[in-house]
Design a protein around this motif. Structure first.
Motif, short mmCIF file in Angstrom:
data_model
loop_
_atom_site.label_atom_id
_atom_site.label_comp_id
_atom_site.label_asym_id
_atom_site.label_seq_id
_atom_site.Cartn_x
_atom_site.Cartn_y
_atom_site.Cartn_z
N ASP A 210 0.98 -1.24 -0.02
CA ASP A 210 -0.12 -0.18 0.15
C ASP A 210 0.97 1.13 0.05
OD1 ASP A 210 -1.90 2.01 0.23
OD2 ASP A 210 -2.81 1.19 2.02
N VAL A 211 0.75 2.01 -1.30
CA VAL A 211 1.91 3.09 -1.34
C VAL A 211 1.01 4.38 -1.11
CG1 VAL A 211 3.63 4.25 -3.00
CG2 VAL A 211 3.19 1.63 -2.96
N CYS A 212 1.68 5.31 -0.24
CA CYS A 212 1.09 6.55 -0.12
C CYS A 212 0.00 5.93 0.92
CB CYS A 212 0.70 7.22 -0.81
SG CYS A 212 1.87 7.87 -2.10
N CYS A 213 0.17 5.25 2.05
CA CYS A 213 -0.67 4.61 2.74
C CYS A 213 -1.43 5.50 3.93
CB CYS A 213 0.01 3.49 3.64
SG CYS A 213 1.21 3.82 4.66
N GLY A 214 -0.82 6.50 4.14
CA GLY A 214 -1.40 7.62 5.42
C GLY A 214 -1.47 6.57 6.58
N ALA A 215 -2.41 6.79 7.50
CA ALA A 215 -2.59 5.98 8.65
C ALA A 215 -3.24 4.69 8.26
CB ALA A 215 -3.57 6.87 9.51
N GLY A 216 -3.76 4.34 7.02
CA GLY A 216 -3.85 2.64 6.98
C GLY A 216 -5.59 2.70 6.81
N GLY A 217 -6.20 3.64 6.34
CA GLY A 217 -7.56 3.11 6.13
C GLY A 217 -7.92 2.05 5.11
N LEU A 218 -7.02 2.20 3.91
CA LEU A 218 -7.42 1.21 2.93
C LEU A 218 -6.46 -0.10 3.13
CD1 LEU A 218 -7.20 3.58 -0.38
CD2 LEU A 218 -9.22 2.45 0.49
N SER A 219 -5.54 0.11 3.79
CA SER A 219 -4.74 -0.79 4.35
C SER A 219 -5.81 -2.06 5.20
CB SER A 219 -3.26 -0.39 5.13
OG SER A 219 -2.55 0.17 4.27
N MET A 220 -6.41 -1.39 5.84
CA MET A 220 -7.04 -2.08 6.90
C MET A 220 -8.21 -2.92 6.25
SD MET A 220 -7.86 -3.45 9.95
CE MET A 220 -7.02 -1.86 11.13
N GLY A 221 -8.68 -2.31 5.17
CA GLY A 221 -9.62 -3.05 4.18
C GLY A 221 -8.98 -4.35 3.58
N TYR A 222 -7.83 -4.06 2.93
CA TYR A 222 -7.16 -5.44 2.61
C TYR A 222 -6.78 -6.46 3.24
CZ TYR A 222 -6.27 -3.00 -1.87
OH TYR A 222 -6.56 -2.24 -3.13
N TYR A 223 -6.17 -5.72 4.64
CA TYR A 223 -6.35 -6.80 5.75
C TYR A 223 -7.40 -7.72 5.99
CZ TYR A 223 -5.63 -8.30 10.82
OH TYR A 223 -5.43 -9.17 11.69
N LEU A 224 -8.38 -7.09 6.22
CA LEU A 224 -9.76 -7.70 6.55
C LEU A 224 -10.03 -8.76 5.31
CD1 LEU A 224 -11.71 -4.73 7.98
CD2 LEU A 224 -10.98 -6.81 9.45
N ALA A 225 -9.67 -8.46 4.21
CA ALA A 225 -9.88 -9.35 3.26
C ALA A 225 -8.91 -10.63 3.15
CB ALA A 225 -9.67 -8.65 1.56
N GLY A 226 -8.05 -10.40 4.08
CA GLY A 226 -6.91 -11.68 4.23
C GLY A 226 -5.48 -11.35 3.72
N PHE A 227 -5.32 -10.12 3.18
CA PHE A 227 -3.90 -9.93 2.76
C PHE A 227 -3.10 -9.51 4.13
CE2 PHE A 227 -6.26 -9.26 -1.16
CZ PHE A 227 -5.43 -9.47 -2.16
N ASP A 228 -1.69 -9.81 3.89
CA ASP A 228 -0.70 -9.28 4.55
C ASP A 228 -0.29 -8.07 3.94
OD1 ASP A 228 -0.69 -11.54 6.40
OD2 ASP A 228 0.80 -12.59 5.20
N VAL A 229 -0.34 -6.86 4.72
CA VAL A 229 0.05 -5.42 4.37
C VAL A 229 1.12 -4.96 4.83
CG1 VAL A 229 -1.11 -3.30 4.12
CG2 VAL A 229 -2.57 -5.29 4.41
N VAL A 230 1.87 -4.29 3.65
CA VAL A 230 3.05 -3.61 4.14
C VAL A 230 2.90 -2.02 3.60
CG1 VAL A 230 5.52 -2.87 3.55
CG2 VAL A 230 4.77 -5.33 3.95
N GLY A 231 2.94 -1.16 4.25
CA GLY A 231 2.73 -0.03 3.93
C GLY A 231 3.77 1.05 3.93
N VAL A 232 3.60 2.11 2.65
CA VAL A 232 5.14 2.85 2.22
C VAL A 232 4.17 4.42 2.41
CG1 VAL A 232 6.53 3.56 0.71
CG2 VAL A 232 6.06 1.11 0.97
N ASP A 233 5.13 5.24 3.09
CA ASP A 233 4.39 6.61 2.79
C ASP A 233 5.88 7.42 2.96
OD1 ASP A 233 1.65 8.07 3.25
OD2 ASP A 233 3.18 9.50 3.68
N ILE A 234 5.94 8.72 2.54
CA ILE A 234 7.12 9.47 2.73
C ILE A 234 7.13 10.07 4.12
CG2 ILE A 234 5.99 11.55 1.88
CD1 ILE A 234 8.78 11.64 -0.08
N ARG A 235 5.93 10.19 4.83
CA ARG A 235 5.90 10.81 5.98
C ARG A 235 5.87 9.76 7.10
NH1 ARG A 235 3.11 14.23 2.59
NH2 ARG A 235 3.67 16.35 2.60
#
Length: 216
Positions: free
Chosen positions: A18-43
């Motif tokens: 998850d690129v430009c992940c911010g605090a992870g709203g969309l990451s959480m959706g992928y996680y709940l769908a079963g994915f292992d998630v890695v987030g990247v953000d410049i901040r």
């Protein structure tokens, strides 16, 4: 929901970047769908609930994107958002959609780009999916466009239902709005740029169907 105590889900064995992940709203959706998630953000993202790398998104995608099963990116939207024209100068913000897409395509992996609806109006993104909180029984109106490497299709969502009583995005009511999106672990400020997890959970389900897998 405490970001340190993640909800139960059924892992699917796939990894998403998850690129430009911010605090992870969309990451959480992928996680709940079963994915292992890695987030990247410049901040820095101190409340991001999954493994996190602080880095330039395009460079990280180019170097590591091929190691993931799916690459998602929410390139900064300020340049394209109507609100920027009211309160600032769009030219003060980077235009990353085209170079970001190039980097994602070069990975050879399936990919998803999310952004504000204005990007579709301007022809910058193909609106394979246009999602709103009301389509997922959320009490928020928040439209977002998704362009995917597979071009859309799959299950249909109901039309938007902008009924009375929807929460408006306004600073005096930020906490309630963040919670209504399902982003309860974020600060009010982090949630300003967040997208409800329900959106990426839906996108993930489309991808899993195409892959011949069962969505969580």
């Amino acid at each position: 929901m405490n970001a340190q105590v993640l909800p139960l889900r059924r892992p699917n064995g796939l990894r998403v970047l998850d690129v430009c992940c911010g605090a992870g709203g969309l990451s959480m959706g992928y996680y709940l769908a079963g994915f292992d998630v890695v987030g990247v953000d410049i901040r820095p993202q101190p409340n991001y609930p999954f493994p996190f790398v602080q880095a330039d998104g395009i460079k990280y995608t180019a170097e590591h994107g091929h190691t993931f099963d799916l690459v998602h990116a929410s390139w900064p939207c300020e340049r394209y958002a109507t609100v920027t024209k009211w309160r600032g100068n769009p030219d003060d913000h980077p235009d990353l959609i085209a170079p970001g897409r190039d980097a994602m395509e070069a990975t050879g992996r399936p990919w998803v780009i999310e952004n504000v609806p204005e990007t579709a109006t301007a022809g910058l993104l193909r609106p394979d999916y246009l999602l709103c909180g009301t389509q997922f029984a959320l009490s928020v109106r928040r439209h977002r466009v998704f362009e995917t490497s597979w071009g859309g299709g799959g299950d249909l969502v109901p039309p938007c239902w902008h009924r009375k009583g929807l929460l408006a995005f306004e600073h005096k009511n930020e906490r309630a709005y963040a919670d209504a999106m399902g982003c309860t672990w974020m600060t009010n400020r982090e949630a300003r740029k967040a997208v409800p997890p329900a959106y990426s959970h839906f996108i993930a389900a489309q991808f899993l169907v195409l892959e011949g897998r069962t969505a969580a």
